[in-house]
Design a protein around this motif. Structure first.
Motif: not given
Length: 209
Positions: A65-73, A113-119, A130-135, A141-144
């Motif tokens: 659900g988090f992933l879905y909403r994040a993509v939506q946002l 997902l973070l790539g989608l938000a890079k702009g 997203l950064q908080a979730a990666a932490t 989040s390996v590679g981030m």
């Protein structure tokens, strides 16, 4: 059935479609999505070795659900900060091998997902969540480029997750994860005599995370 379709699209097509409006997931959608996530959990578990933690339905459905909403946002940019934070609530259960691996079914897509938000600006509320979730979920989040202190106790204390985590670091050649003494010892052990082939030039950092 927006959530289960979203999950199926990730696994089967590698691309997704999300709704243009924020509509709560129905009980039927959540039930079907949970079944789909459990199937994917069992499939991905074939990559693991040792006793495998049990599937945790609550953690799996939260992450999806988090992933879905994040993509939506990433598209619904006119929503306020309070709305974004309300849609991307943190997980309210314990962090355990079971929840880590169940969350990872969806959160292994966090780097994309973070790539989608890079702009977006670094201080944008979506980027910060997203950064908080990666932490909060370092296994996924390996590679981030992760900011903040990551608690890896549940990973390092479980043989199954630890091996998978070290393998991910080596595969991604994520030197940012090499500032932990314990992690470095396991990387060194995993590389063995093939270090220069698997990770040319690898050297451990000396500071503690």
């Amino acid at each position: 059935m927006q959530l289960v379709q979203f999950i199926q699209d990730i696994f089967q097509r590698g691309k997704v479609i999300v709704g243009g409006q924020v509509i709560p997931f129905s009980a039927e959608d959540i039930e079907a999505a949970t079944q789909c996530l459990h199937q994917q959990y069992n499939y991905q578990a074939q990559e693991l070795t040792g006793p495998i933690p049990a599937f945790h339905a609550g953690a799996a459905i939260w992450a999806a659900g988090f992933l879905y909403r994040a993509v939506q946002l990433t598209m619904l940019r006119d929503l306020g900060e309070d709305v974004v934070n309300g849609l991307l609530l943190p997980f309210n259960g314990p962090v355990s091998p079971e929840t880590i691996l169940s969350v990872d079914i969806s959160f292994r897509n966090l780097p994309n997902l973070l790539g989608l938000a890079k702009g977006l600006a670094p201080e944008d509320v979506l980027v910060k969540r997203l950064q908080a979730a990666a932490t909060e979920w370092p296994f996924s989040s390996v590679g981030m480029k992760v900011e903040g202190i990551m608690n890896m106790d549940a990973i390092m204390n479980n043989a199954c997750l630890r091996r998978a985590y070290i393998d991910r670091i080596i595969e991604a050649r994520d030197s940012r994860r090499c500032n932990n003494v314990q992690v470095n010892e396991y990387i060194k052990e995993a590389l063995g005599d093939h270090g220069q082939l698997l990770w040319p030039g690898w050297e451990p950092e000396v500071k503690e995370m």
